[in-house]
Write a protein that holds these residues in place. Structure first.
Motif, mmCIF file in Angstrom:
data_model
loop_
_atom_site.group_PDB
_atom_site.id
_atom_site.type_symbol
_atom_site.label_atom_id
_atom_site.label_comp_id
_atom_site.label_asym_id
_atom_site.label_seq_id
_atom_site.Cartn_x
_atom_site.Cartn_y
_atom_site.Cartn_z
ATOM 1 N N ASN A 197 0.792 -1.229 0.000
ATOM 2 C CA ASN A 197 0.000 0.000 0.000
ATOM 3 C C ASN A 197 0.823 1.277 0.000
ATOM 4 O OD1 ASN A 197 -2.507 -1.428 0.155
ATOM 5 N ND2 ASN A 197 -2.050 -1.814 2.319
ATOM 6 N N ALA A 198 2.128 1.153 -0.011
ATOM 7 C CA ALA A 198 2.973 2.344 0.029
ATOM 8 C C ALA A 198 4.402 1.960 -0.347
ATOM 9 C CB ALA A 198 2.953 2.979 1.419
ATOM 10 N N ILE A 199 5.189 2.975 -0.685
ATOM 11 C CA ILE A 199 6.623 2.755 -0.937
ATOM 12 C C ILE A 199 7.350 3.317 0.272
ATOM 13 C CG2 ILE A 199 8.544 3.230 -2.477
ATOM 14 C CD1 ILE A 199 6.401 3.700 -4.697
ATOM 15 N N SER A 200 7.785 2.430 1.160
ATOM 16 C CA SER A 200 8.408 2.858 2.414
ATOM 17 C C SER A 200 9.831 3.351 2.180
ATOM 18 C CB SER A 200 8.440 1.691 3.402
ATOM 19 O OG SER A 200 7.136 1.279 3.723
ATOM 20 N N LEU A 201 10.308 4.165 3.125
ATOM 21 C CA LEU A 201 11.688 4.636 3.095
ATOM 22 C C LEU A 201 12.479 3.917 4.184
ATOM 23 C CD1 LEU A 201 10.411 6.976 1.401
ATOM 24 C CD2 LEU A 201 12.113 8.464 2.481
ATOM 25 N N ARG A 202 13.520 3.202 3.757
ATOM 26 C CA ARG A 202 14.413 2.554 4.704
ATOM 27 C C ARG A 202 15.705 3.365 4.743
ATOM 28 N NH1 ARG A 202 16.904 -2.612 3.652
ATOM 29 N NH2 ARG A 202 15.576 -2.674 1.821
ATOM 30 N N VAL A 203 16.050 3.878 5.921
ATOM 31 C CA VAL A 203 17.197 4.777 6.057
ATOM 32 C C VAL A 203 18.382 3.985 6.600
ATOM 33 C CG1 VAL A 203 18.051 6.910 7.075
ATOM 34 C CG2 VAL A 203 15.626 6.683 6.512
ATOM 35 N N TYR A 204 19.452 3.889 5.800
ATOM 36 C CA TYR A 204 20.649 3.159 6.215
ATOM 37 C C TYR A 204 21.577 4.034 7.056
ATOM 38 C CZ TYR A 204 19.536 -0.507 2.833
ATOM 39 O OH TYR A 204 18.926 -1.519 2.141
ATOM 40 N N LYS A 205 21.616 5.310 6.717
ATOM 41 C CA LYS A 205 22.560 6.206 7.399
ATOM 42 C C LYS A 205 21.964 7.601 7.423
ATOM 43 C CE LYS A 205 27.385 7.805 7.163
ATOM 44 N NZ LYS A 205 28.629 7.754 6.363
ATOM 45 N N ASN A 206 21.993 8.246 8.578
ATOM 46 C CA ASN A 206 21.421 9.591 8.700
ATOM 47 C C ASN A 206 21.821 10.170 10.040
ATOM 48 O OD1 ASN A 206 19.940 11.916 8.375
ATOM 49 N ND2 ASN A 206 17.989 10.950 8.880
ATOM 50 N N PRO A 207 22.941 10.875 10.117
ATOM 51 C CA PRO A 207 23.432 11.374 11.409
ATOM 52 C C PRO A 207 22.477 12.316 12.116
ATOM 53 C CG PRO A 207 25.103 11.588 9.696
ATOM 54 C CD PRO A 207 23.819 11.230 9.010
ATOM 55 N N SER A 208 21.581 12.996 11.355
ATOM 56 C CA SER A 208 20.757 14.033 11.994
ATOM 57 C C SER A 208 19.308 13.619 12.203
ATOM 58 C CB SER A 208 20.784 15.311 11.145
ATOM 59 O OG SER A 208 20.180 15.086 9.897
ATOM 60 N N GLY A 209 18.972 12.350 11.997
ATOM 61 C CA GLY A 209 17.567 11.995 12.160
ATOM 62 C C GLY A 209 17.337 10.500 12.172
ATOM 63 N N THR A 210 16.194 10.103 11.651
ATOM 64 C CA THR A 210 15.728 8.729 11.700
ATOM 65 C C THR A 210 16.664 7.764 10.969
ATOM 66 O OG1 THR A 210 13.466 9.491 11.754
ATOM 67 C CG2 THR A 210 13.804 7.227 11.045
ATOM 68 N N VAL A 211 16.854 6.574 11.554
ATOM 69 C CA VAL A 211 17.542 5.464 10.891
ATOM 70 C C VAL A 211 16.622 4.252 11.006
ATOM 71 C CG1 VAL A 211 19.537 3.915 10.910
ATOM 72 C CG2 VAL A 211 19.854 6.357 11.343
ATOM 73 N N GLY A 212 16.609 3.417 9.970
ATOM 74 C CA GLY A 212 15.686 2.287 9.924
ATOM 75 C C GLY A 212 14.482 2.676 9.078
ATOM 76 N N HIS A 213 13.307 2.125 9.385
ATOM 77 C CA HIS A 213 12.119 2.484 8.618
ATOM 78 C C HIS A 213 11.648 3.875 9.048
ATOM 79 C CE1 HIS A 213 11.297 -0.955 6.098
ATOM 80 N NE2 HIS A 213 11.729 -1.721 7.083
ATOM 81 N N ALA A 214 11.689 4.813 8.124
ATOM 82 C CA ALA A 214 11.303 6.192 8.421
ATOM 83 C C ALA A 214 9.784 6.310 8.485
ATOM 84 C CB ALA A 214 11.851 7.131 7.343
ATOM 85 N N PRO A 215 9.278 7.267 9.279
ATOM 86 C CA PRO A 215 7.821 7.448 9.375
ATOM 87 C C PRO A 215 7.235 8.206 8.194
ATOM 88 C CG PRO A 215 8.931 9.023 10.773
ATOM 89 C CD PRO A 215 10.012 8.165 10.179
ATOM 90 N N ILE A 216 7.804 8.026 7.021
ATOM 91 C CA ILE A 216 7.259 8.628 5.803
ATOM 92 C C ILE A 216 7.329 7.596 4.689
ATOM 93 C CG2 ILE A 216 7.830 10.997 6.395
ATOM 94 C CD1 ILE A 216 10.263 10.835 4.638
ATOM 95 N N ALA A 217 6.545 7.817 3.649
ATOM 96 C CA ALA A 217 6.492 6.889 2.519
ATOM 97 C C ALA A 217 6.099 7.664 1.276
ATOM 98 C CB ALA A 217 5.469 5.793 2.803
ATOM 99 N N LEU A 218 6.242 7.012 0.126
ATOM 100 C CA LEU A 218 5.712 7.566 -1.110
ATOM 101 C C LEU A 218 4.343 6.949 -1.364
ATOM 102 C CD1 LEU A 218 8.806 7.432 -3.499
ATOM 103 C CD2 LEU A 218 7.714 9.495 -2.653
ATOM 104 N N ASP A 219 3.364 7.807 -1.609
ATOM 105 C CA ASP A 219 2.046 7.317 -2.000
ATOM 106 C C ASP A 219 2.191 6.700 -3.396
ATOM 107 O OD1 ASP A 219 -0.534 7.140 -3.162
ATOM 108 O OD2 ASP A 219 -1.295 8.649 -1.790
#
Length: 230
Positions: A197-219
């Motif tokens: 139902n969505a295209i999730s964002l998986r964050v591998y590296k991000n010093p200033s924020g979320t890492v792992g499955h981000a709370p945003i997606a592409l519709d």
């Protein structure tokens, strides 16, 4: 909604935790996705977010035409403006077009040296000085590392934020082993992960924020970034 409110409410804030963006000048971000799963839409929304904040953007497309890229911007901006009921949308769009330059290369003709040469011409002639460069058209594979090494030097030397989009291929297997050797060259690494139902964002590296499955997606219908709950 005012442009400033759109910036503040942009789902990308979940990645960077600030209005200055996830990268600082001199850094490189990488977004990886399979063909047709939204990497160009993601990249353009990163570009538009910067343009809304007054940061001139150079969009580099490898293998596509200027008209093709412009059509992407037209569609994404129209959907954003409609979805968020953006006030003074025509005025905002005019600002976007004034502060964005699209540069295209044939696949075999691209190199970071050639990009730097063309960019230097624009800057030295006083035509255009970007703060952000987004580059679309790479493949996720062994040839990407030397390109990222060159982009890392380019970003640092020019004081630019540089976002690179690379396409992965199903036959190459899992993305993780291909991305891991590149993480030392990038400050932010994101993979688009299609779900039913969505295209999730998986964050591998991000010093200033979320890492792992981000709370945003592409519709998947509009390819716009949206909050993802749960």
């Amino acid at each position: 909604m005012l442009k400033s409110e759109l910036v503040a409410k942009n789902p990308l804030r979940a990645l960077d935790q600030s209005r200055d963006g996830g990268l600082v000048p001199g850094q490189v971000g990488l977004v990886v996705a399979r063909a047709g799963t939204g990497k160009t839409a993601f990249l353009i929304q990163v570009a538009l977010d910067n343009l809304f904040r007054g940061n001139p953007v150079l969009h580099v497309s490898i293998g596509e035409t200027v008209s093709h890229v412009k059509a992407w911007y037209d569609e994404i901006f129209r959907d954003l403006a409609t979805g968020y009921e953006l006030e003074r949308a025509r005025e905002v769009w005019h600002e976007v077009e004034e502060n964005r330059v699209i540069m295209t290369f044939r696949v075999q003709a691209f190199s970071v040296d050639k990009l730097e040469e063309r960019l230097d011409d624009l800057v030295q002639q006083g035509i255009f000085t970007p703060r952000v460069v987004v580059v679309d058209g790479f493949e996720l594979g062994p040839e990407l590392r030397p390109a990222l090494e060159a982009f890392e030097q380019f970003a640092r030397a020019k004081g630019l934020k540089v976002w690179i989009a690379a396409r992965s291929h199903r036959e190459a297997g899992a993305v993780d082993p291909l991305v891991a050797p590149l993480e030392d060259l990038c400050q932010v690494v994101v993979c688009l992960d299609p779900k039913p139902n969505a295209i999730s964002l998986r964050v591998y590296k991000n010093p200033s924020g979320t890492v792992g499955h981000a709370p945003i997606a592409l519709d998947p219908r509009t390819l716009l970034l949206v909050p993802q709950h749960g």
